[in-house]
Design a protein around this motif. Sequence first.
Motif, PDB file in Angstrom:
ATOM      1  N   ARG A 100       3.792   1.541  -1.365  1.00 25.07           N
ATOM      2  CA  ARG A 100       4.357   1.716  -2.705  1.00 25.07           C
ATOM      3  C   ARG A 100       3.345   2.344  -3.657  1.00 25.07           C
ATOM      4  N   VAL A 101       2.111   1.884  -3.597  1.00 27.06           N
ATOM      5  CA  VAL A 101       1.062   2.481  -4.442  1.00 27.06           C
ATOM      6  C   VAL A 101       0.847   3.942  -4.057  1.00 27.06           C
ATOM      7  N   TYR A 151       3.460   6.245  -5.554  1.00 28.13           N
ATOM      8  CA  TYR A 151       3.195   6.572  -6.956  1.00 28.13           C
ATOM      9  C   TYR A 151       2.087   7.614  -7.082  1.00 28.13           C
ATOM     10  N   ASN A 179       0.827  -1.200   0.000  1.00 27.26           N
ATOM     11  CA  ASN A 179       0.000   0.000   0.000  1.00 27.26           C
ATOM     12  C   ASN A 179       0.867   1.258   0.000  1.00 27.26           C
ATOM     13  N   PHE A 234      -1.478  -5.493  -6.597  1.00 30.73           N
ATOM     14  CA  PHE A 234      -0.567  -4.377  -6.876  1.00 30.73           C
ATOM     15  C   PHE A 234      -0.491  -4.079  -8.383  1.00 30.73           C
ATOM     16  N   GLN A 235      -0.275  -5.116  -9.188  1.00 28.40           N
ATOM     17  CA  GLN A 235      -0.117  -4.891 -10.633  1.00 28.40           C
ATOM     18  C   GLN A 235      -1.411  -4.403 -11.266  1.00 28.40           C
ATOM     19  N   ASN A 285       4.997  -3.188 -16.596  1.00 24.93           N
ATOM     20  CA  ASN A 285       4.146  -3.925 -15.680  1.00 24.93           C
ATOM     21  C   ASN A 285       4.091  -5.407 -16.043  1.00 24.93           C
ATOM     22  N   GLN A 326      -3.786  -2.713  -9.763  1.00 33.75           N
ATOM     23  CA  GLN A 326      -3.988  -1.325  -9.346  1.00 33.75           C
ATOM     24  C   GLN A 326      -3.231  -0.368 -10.270  1.00 33.75           C
ATOM     25  N   LEU A 327      -1.974  -0.698 -10.548  1.00 41.25           N
ATOM     26  CA  LEU A 327      -1.192   0.154 -11.442  1.00 41.25           C
ATOM     27  C   LEU A 327      -1.770   0.150 -12.849  1.00 41.25           C
TER      28      LEU A 327
END
Length: 441
Positions: free
Chosen positions: A263-264, A267, A261, A308-309, A290, A311-312
């Motif tokens: 890390r997101v 960004y 969280n 995570f991936q 990605n 979300q990005l």
Amino acid sequence: MVAEPVQATVQTLKQLYSQATGFIDTQYDNVVNSDLYNNSYDKITKLNPFGETNGSIISIGNPPPPSPPPSPSHSAYGACSRMYQKVYDSINENRARYITLFSCVGLGGAAWLIYKRRKRNLSDSAEKRHKRRVPKLTNGARRDVVLIIGSPTEPLTRLIALDFEKRGFIVYLTILDENDSKYIESNPITDDVNYLNLNDKKGNMETHVSTFNQLLKLPVVPFPGAEAHTLNLVGVVFAPSLYFPIGPIENIAISSWAKLNDRVMTYLKLLSSGLIQLVRTQQAKLILVNPNILSALDMPYHAPESIFQNQLKHLFTTLTRELSSHGISVTQVRLGNLHISNQKLSSGPRIESLVNTEVRAWTSEMKQLYSDDFSRSQFKANPIKSTGGKGTSLRELYHLLFDLLYSEKRNPPVVYCGTGARGYDLICRIFPESWIEWFLK
């Protein structure tokens, strides 16, 4: 294993070619062995190919006396016409089959030619750019900057930074947390890579972005007597994260979720603290690299990576659509299998070792509930990650990133690099969820 579109087309063409060849050979044998063909051949061989000239006859040995001219109904021409008619009728009866066959061959051949021509054009374009080298000023100084947002502890992030530096970029790599700082102190990548420390407690994220912006505006004198110049930001590359905790969701530590969280949030803070404005001012490119395979399939026991991936992926898809009207190029490079190391991920002993190492740290209750299913899932997931054997060469990723940074046109929203990246993405888009669930069991 899912074949790439070009490989599937080539296999289809081979099968169609084999069927067409077999059918033509069968028809040829039928015609050659027919009574009509044999009778016409005998009649043709009995014809005297030599005629009279000035009242004298040219003879070889003792030729038989000339036979009367054949009637039109028994002529070789008539026999050949009937043979042609038989072949024509056979083709006419299978007209639909031939149309389908040659249409598939034509479309497949056209697709193959377009693919080869596009690949050749990309190679020719690369040659025009002097083998993908960053252009320098007339005095030989470097000017173009690329900012890599990612952790230096990630092997692929370090490799991308090194490749950018060798091609002539001024590289800035972020330091995201305390672990990154300790790693850089003990394992420096190279003296030519610069760092943007986002973990510095002296300032907030807006301060860090503003500091980087001031570096770009600062006049640079490469050597005494040279004309001063400012730096030019070419692109911002969000480097990939490859290593995530695995296991049942209920068994993953809260600290692991908090780290993902954070890390997101890092960004998001960057994008909301002036980074987009900096990209707009510098007319730079935004690129997200990605990994795509496991996150596209939402593999069981890989929840942290999938969350995570994805979300990005959704974040940058929205960002692409928001900034398209501003002329800002935002691109996702979705990765498949790349040849990063010589270790064979799909080998049975290696998978068994990984499973045993992970399960050994679980409680007895977690082992009883999940160990068998977790082992089966890992033996399914690791071969998927190893699609294509050794995977695609990293050189293709380096070339793709360089081409995206220096593209004269707006880049596409999504591009693929690596074995299986496009194939598994299409599977998840086309097939129903029940089919994918059955495939993963």
